[in-house]
Write an enzyme that holds these catalytic residues in place. Structure first.
Site, PDB file in Angstrom:
ATOM      1  N   GLY A 200      -5.632   3.945   2.857  1.00  0.00           N
ATOM      2  CA  GLY A 200      -4.872   3.026   2.000  1.00  0.00           C
ATOM      3  C   GLY A 200      -4.198   3.803   0.886  1.00  0.00           C
ATOM      4  O   GLY A 200      -4.224   5.034   0.883  1.00  0.00           O
TER       5      GLY A 200
ATOM      6  N   ASP B  16      -0.043  -9.860  -4.175  1.00  0.00           N
ATOM      7  CA  ASP B  16       0.467  -9.056  -3.067  1.00  0.00           C
ATOM      8  C   ASP B  16       0.129  -9.751  -1.745  1.00  0.00           C
ATOM      9  O   ASP B  16      -0.467  -9.151  -0.845  1.00  0.00           O
ATOM     10  CB  ASP B  16      -0.104  -7.635  -3.126  1.00  0.00           C
ATOM     11  CG  ASP B  16       0.722  -6.646  -2.302  1.00  0.00           C
ATOM     12  OD1 ASP B  16       1.837  -7.009  -1.856  1.00  0.00           O
ATOM     13  OD2 ASP B  16       0.245  -5.517  -2.099  1.00  0.00           O
TER      14      ASP B  16
ATOM     15  N   GLY C 210      -7.104   5.484  -1.256  1.00  0.00           N
ATOM     16  CA  GLY C 210      -8.177   6.256  -0.642  1.00  0.00           C
ATOM     17  C   GLY C 210      -8.332   5.904   0.823  1.00  0.00           C
ATOM     18  O   GLY C 210      -7.373   5.501   1.473  1.00  0.00           O
ATOM     19  N   THR C 211      -9.563   6.036   1.291  1.00  0.00           N
ATOM     20  CA  THR C 211      -9.789   5.785   2.715  1.00  0.00           C
ATOM     21  C   THR C 211     -10.704   4.584   2.895  1.00  0.00           C
ATOM     22  O   THR C 211     -11.536   4.288   2.042  1.00  0.00           O
ATOM     23  CB  THR C 211     -10.448   7.015   3.370  1.00  0.00           C
ATOM     24  OG1 THR C 211     -11.531   7.435   2.533  1.00  0.00           O
ATOM     25  CG2 THR C 211      -9.464   8.152   3.532  1.00  0.00           C
ATOM     26  N   VAL C 212     -10.525   3.907   4.020  1.00  0.00           N
ATOM     27  CA  VAL C 212     -11.396   2.786   4.343  1.00  0.00           C
ATOM     28  C   VAL C 212     -12.239   3.210   5.547  1.00  0.00           C
ATOM     29  O   VAL C 212     -11.699   3.668   6.554  1.00  0.00           O
ATOM     30  CB  VAL C 212     -10.582   1.518   4.677  1.00  0.00           C
ATOM     31  CG1 VAL C 212     -11.521   0.338   4.960  1.00  0.00           C
ATOM     32  CG2 VAL C 212      -9.635   1.166   3.534  1.00  0.00           C
TER      33      VAL C 212
END
Ligand SMILES: Nc1ncnc2c1ncn2[C@@H]1O[C@H](COP(=O)(O)OP(=O)(O)OP(=O)(O)O)[C@@H](O)[C@H]1O
Length: 376
Positions: A70, A206, A73-75
């Site tokens: 994302g 969003d 960072g990372t999911v």
């Protein structure tokens, strides 16, 4: 229990935006100071764990492979205390690779997401499990063993949703289109989730099909509270471009003050997308979209085969005047009243490229039914 004037107790939804930000900042510096002290050995045996209600026990967390990357960072997929979860790891970069300002803004984004998310509980909102704010010696178990984490590790742990994003589901069905019943069901899930957020004075800011996830029963759940905010009591305090072009309401694009009605507009775009299984404005650039939405009242074209009951909801949600847009709870009522028994879904095109959803063809509809405003 809905909002009105002053109640007898302090409610989170009545905290104004600035106060909230200040509280978050204060909270965060407290946590960081505590951590610093601990690292410097000033704790003298006192574990001093002033845990936030949303902090979870990192020893119960197993982080598995990456699902996605994302913005922040990372999911990862993971398991927390036996439950399947998604773990959003904030990426601070290598030690020293980010400026103080960048780290500060990441920190604010993280706390904002946590502060908003942990209070929410609704079937159409991704369930928050907890979060970890970098503690000195966090070790996270991975499938390959133990992994030491940087002292400033922050992660948000939420229920794992295996159905992917609503956007990818629509793309998968781009050619075949969705039956009307499914259209209304997906729209209702999203509308109920948003109506709940608004009842909690949360503006998502969003709303887009990419930020909606599906569970295994195809229930839509709102995700990604990265930019969600408690609604300001004074609308002038809520300005600034936040969101995704194409979904952004004219007042947001125009940098005017806005409120929860910006989510209603974005919902209108999602509704169009769900019905058409397509992308609005495929041939326009970002700047063309924003100027035409604001200056020429550009909106995605509603196909003639769209039942008027649904088309009217789209039109009302996409009104240029936020005050004329319905509240999300009204939208829920309007969608619930739609009769889906006679079909009315988008008619697939015969041609291979679905460039615009505006033209309908002679292909028979799933479920038939000729009760709608215009024959295609
Ligand atoms: N609860 C979840 N279950 C399964 N997958 C998830 C979950 N949350 C996020 N994902 C996956 O990770 C992706 C990115 O998640 P998310 O949008 O929340 O991250 P982000 O860092 O805020 O990204 P961005 O701001 O760019 O949208 C999603 O599109 C989805 O594929």
């Amino acid at each position: 229990m809905k909002g009105g004037g002053g109640g007898g107790f302090v409610r989170a939804d009545q905290i104004d935006l600035k106060t909230l930000d200040q509280q978050l900042e204060r909270h965060l510096s407290r946590v960081w100071t505590m951590e610093k002290k601990k690292e410097e050995g000033e704790g003298s045996g006192d574990t001093g764990k002033a845990r936030e209600e949303w902090e979870i026990d990192s020893s119960k967390l197993i982080i598995k492979g990456i699902i996605a990357r994302g913005t922040f960072g990372t999911v990862h997929r993971g398991v927390y205390d036996g439950q399947d979860v998604a773990v959003k790891l904030l990426d601070w970069g290598e030690e020293g690779s980010k400026t103080e300002a960048e780290v500060a803004s990441l920190r604010v984004a993280f706390t904002q997401e946590v502060a908003v998310w942990h209070k929410l509980d609704h079937p159409n909102v991704t369930k928050f499990v907890g979060a970890i704010v970098g503690t000195g010696d966090v070790t996270i178990q991975t499938e390959n063993g133990q992994l030491g984490m940087p002292s400033n590790l922050c992660c948000v742990v939420v229920e794992y949703l295996p159905g992917g994003t609503l956007k990818s589901y629509l793309i998968k069905n781009r050619r075949r289109k969705l039956v009307f019943k499914v259209v209304v069901q997906l729209a209702l899930d999203l509308a109920r989730g948003l109506s709940y957020l608004h009842s909690q004075r949360i503006v998502h800011r969003d709303v887009k099909t990419e930020n909606m996830l599906l569970d295994k029963a195809r229930t839509v759940k709102i995700a990604d509270f990265g930019v969600a905010r408690v609604e300001a009591q004074n609308p002038n305090e809520m300005t600034g471009e936040t969101g995704t072009l194409g979904y952004m309401a004219p007042e947001v694009l125009n940098d005017n003050p806005y409120n929860r009605k910006c989510d209603v507009y974005s919902f209108g775009i999602c509704l169009w997308e769900i019905y058409c299984c397509d992308m609005p404005y495929p041939d326009l650039t970002f700047s063309e979209i924003s100027s035409a939405v604001v200056r020429q009242n550009l909106r995605p074209e509603i196909p003639k085969c769209c039942p008027s009951s649904l088309a009217n909801v789209m039109k009302r949600c996409l009104d240029g005047n936020p005050d004329k847009r319905p509240e999300m709870d009204e939208v829920v009522g309007l969608l619930e009243a739609i009769d889906t028994s006679k079909g009315g879904g988008m008619i697939p095109r015969i041609s291979s490229r679905v460039a615009s959803a505006s033209a309908c063809t002679e292909v028979p509809d799933h479920g038939g039914g000729g009760r709608f405003s215009a024959a295609c």
